[in-house]
Design an enzyme around this catalytic site. Structure first.
Site, PDB file in Angstrom:
ATOM      1  N   LYS A  45       0.819  -1.215   0.000  1.00 29.08           N
ATOM      2  CA  LYS A  45       0.000   0.000   0.000  1.00 29.08           C
ATOM      3  C   LYS A  45       0.855   1.269   0.000  1.00 29.08           C
ATOM      4  CE  LYS A  45      -4.241  -2.046   1.663  1.00 29.08           C
ATOM      5  NZ  LYS A  45      -3.805  -3.462   1.717  1.00 29.08           N
TER       6      LYS A  45
HETATM    7  C1  LIG Z   1      -4.359  -4.526   0.942  1.00 24.90           C
HETATM    8  C2  LIG Z   1      -3.585  -5.772   0.795  1.00 24.90           C
HETATM    9  C3  LIG Z   1      -3.935  -6.775  -0.123  1.00 24.90           C
HETATM   10  C4  LIG Z   1      -5.172  -6.683  -0.988  1.00 24.90           C
HETATM   11  O1  LIG Z   1      -5.086  -5.690  -1.975  1.00 24.90           O
HETATM   12  P1  LIG Z   1      -6.426  -5.177  -2.695  1.00 24.90           P
HETATM   13  O2  LIG Z   1      -5.976  -4.031  -3.516  1.00 24.90           O
HETATM   14  O3  LIG Z   1      -7.360  -4.767  -1.595  1.00 24.90           O
HETATM   15  O4  LIG Z   1      -6.959  -6.297  -3.501  1.00 24.90           O
HETATM   16  C5  LIG Z   1      -3.129  -7.899  -0.224  1.00 24.90           C
HETATM   17  N1  LIG Z   1      -2.040  -8.052   0.566  1.00 24.90           N
HETATM   18  C6  LIG Z   1      -1.672  -7.126   1.468  1.00 24.90           C
HETATM   19  C7  LIG Z   1      -0.485  -7.371   2.316  1.00 24.90           C
HETATM   20  C8  LIG Z   1      -2.415  -5.955   1.610  1.00 24.90           C
HETATM   21  O5  LIG Z   1      -2.041  -5.039   2.500  1.00 24.90           O
END
Ligand SMILES: *Cc1c(COP(=O)(O)O)cnc(C)c1O
Length: 528
Positions: free
Chosen positions: A113
């Site tokens: 993120k």
């Molecule tokens: C947020 C997240 C996801 C999922 O991503 P999306 O964009 O919501 O599909 C997968 N793995 C981790 C570690 C995350 O923080």
């Protein structure tokens, strides 16, 4: 480039308006009026670009020069990725022939993120500063970001927004229910504009509080509440870049010229651990722009509404047990519905609407609004066979249990064929992606490059140290495994003992939370 809402009531928003609003006023999500195409000579022109240079090329296809001049965009991008620990920003690691992981976790909070939120924080600051510079009315433009977290998003948002001018950030987390590392990552940020609220209650209570605050017009008008959740268009846009980066890093690692027939013959598939469908949606945009991706694999854990959609045409909230989300070893993917899926649904609807572009696009907005209403009223809706068949041309999907997640972590730490396989520690989310990639490769009998022509690139969404419980459970039985030595990055050492800043809130009560927010804003020296 202008932006429209997936529900058809809003059109002609600028990039700035779409980013600052987050959600469209009609409840839909913003999408670009059209999907721009990469230039015909992109292979030669982009092959040697750095991540930052590639980002400027791609983002400028979606952001008009008149909105953000290229030199400013370049500065924003450079500042956003200067916080990453790797030269390539998102380096590619080969695990075995035909299987690679794209490591997205080299940002400040060790999860993917950061790639989007480092950029979004700078973007907010840029737009607010410009508004304050050009607005002569004396009004001060500022933003109070309020969000709830069960772990991951909170820390990435805090690191994206710390120290940004004209922005204050309030992150609510359920007291004692966030993993110790994640809690420490959030609360050890001491900047003036960062406020952690540790609320007695559950994650759902925290989310309800945030919704109540956003619904309170007076409070919202006074403090200009903003959100950074995964529906913000700027997050999706920032994430399209690393699909191109992965493509070039892969070819570069084998010294293959991207413009050669050899490059054309290789089929590159991406497997993406998916929750709210943001990460993989960025891959869909990259594909629609012209990136030669063969398949995008939607890898889910047991919260598998997306997997079931591709199997059955029905998008249906889980009804099992108590209809609640299942707690799994990959908690960042524990969702009941995927908020960003609405954007893909718009494209699926659009393909089958009649008339010219404007007419068909408006009709798609009405179709999506209808589906969303059904989801709200009945908990499900169904799309046509053709729509799913069309989606299946590019998407494939698999769901993965916790047991499989653990066994894959073990399998890649103890490779059967040590000569040809690296010893690699997967985090549980990435393990879901790798498990799905392996299962589908076997099912479709895909032969891995260089024997065959298939390559799987799995997006590695978190560093394994962030999810130490799952990793230790998986690897404890392995002789010689040492978490401190094999997994823990030096940045995490001593983190738990650092000074913290956190406000305890003894009840999940909206008035109490609003009082705390205003008190904290005053300590920042903000007048309202
Ligand atoms: C947020 C997240 C996801 C999922 O991503 P999306 O964009 O919501 O599909 C997968 N793995 C981790 C570690 C995350 O923080």
């Amino acid at each position: 480039m202008k932006y429209r809402s997936t529900r058809g009531q809003v059109k002609d928003y600028s990039f700035e308006e779409a980013v600052m609003a987050g959600l469209s006023p009609d409840g839909g999500l913003f999408i670009p009026q059209h999907i721009p195409q990469i230039p015909a000579n992109w292979r030669q022109a982009w092959a040697k670009l750095s991540y930052q240079e590639l980002a400027v090329e791609i983002l400028s296809l979606y952001i008009d020069e008149s909105e953000i001049p290229r030199a400013d965009l370049k500065a924003l991008v450079e500042r956003s990725y200067a916080t990453f620990r790797e030269q390539d920003v998102t380096p590619l690691q080969k695990i075995r022939d035909g299987l690679y992981v794209l490591e997205l976790f080299h940002g400040p909070t060790f999860a993917f993120k950061d790639v989007a939120l480092q950029f979004v924080g700078n973007l907010f600051e840029y737009f607010l500063e410009r508004r304050n510079r050009t607005d002569t009315s004396g009004k001060v433009h500022r933003l109070t970001v309020v969000g709830a977290t069960s772990g991951d998003t909170g820390s990435a948002a805090i690191y994206g927004l710390r120290n940004k001018k004209n922005v204050s950030v309030f992150i609510l987390h359920p007291h004692g229910r966030v993993s110790p590392i994640q809690e420490a990552q959030m609360t050890t940020v001491l900047d003036n504009n960062v406020h952690n609220l540790s609320v007695q209650g559950t994650f759902d209570d925290c989310q309800d509080m945030v919704k109540t605050l956003f619904g309170n017009k007076e409070f919202n008008d006074r403090h200009h509440l903003g959100a950074v959740n995964s529906i913000n268009w700027a997050r999706i846009l920032a994430q399209t870049v690393y699909y191109f980066q992965a493509y070039f890093l892969f070819l570069r690692s084998l010294n293959i010229d991207p413009a050669s027939p050899e490059a054309d013959a290789i089929k590159i598939n991406f497997s993406v651990p998916t929750g709210n469908f943001g990460d993989i949606l960025a891959g869909y945009f990259a594909y629609r722009m012209g990136l030669p991706a063969n398949k995008l694999v939607v890898a889910t854990n047991e919260n598998d509404i997306l997997y079931r959609f591709f199997e059955s045409n029905a998008y249906e909230k889980q009804t099992g047990a108590d209809g609640n989300v299942k707690e799994t070893l990959s908690p960042a993917m524990d969702i009941l519905v995927s908020s960003n899926f609405e954007r893909l649904l718009w494209y699926l609807a659009r393909e089958f609407e009649q008339g010219d572009d404007a007419t068909a696009s408006d009709a798609a907005g009405r179709t999506v609004a209808g589906w969303m209403q059904q989801l709200k009223d009945q908990g499900s809706f169904r799309v046509s066979d053709q729509a799913v068949a069309s989606a299946r041309k590019i998407f494939d999907s698999a769901n993965v249990t916790d047991e499989q997640t653990l066994s894959t972590i073990r399998q890649y730490y103890e490779p059967a064929d040590a000569a040809n396989q690296a010893k690699y520690v997967l985090d549980p989310h990435t393990s879901v992606g790798v498990t799905a990639a392996d299962r589908l490769s076997e099912q479709h009998q895909l032969t891995a490059y260089p024997k065959g022509n298939h390559v799987m690139i799995c997006l590695a969404t978190a560093h394994p140290a962030k999810f130490s419980d799952a990793v230790e459970t998986a690897l404890k039985p392995v002789e010689g495994f040492n978490f401190q030595k094999d997994v823990l990055p030096k940045e995490f050492i001593g983190l738990l003992d650092k000074e913290r800043k956190v406000v305890a809130v003894e009840r999940a009560d909206p008035q109490l939370i609003m009082d705390v927010i205003e008190r904290e804003l005053r300590t920042e020296g903000i007048q309202f």
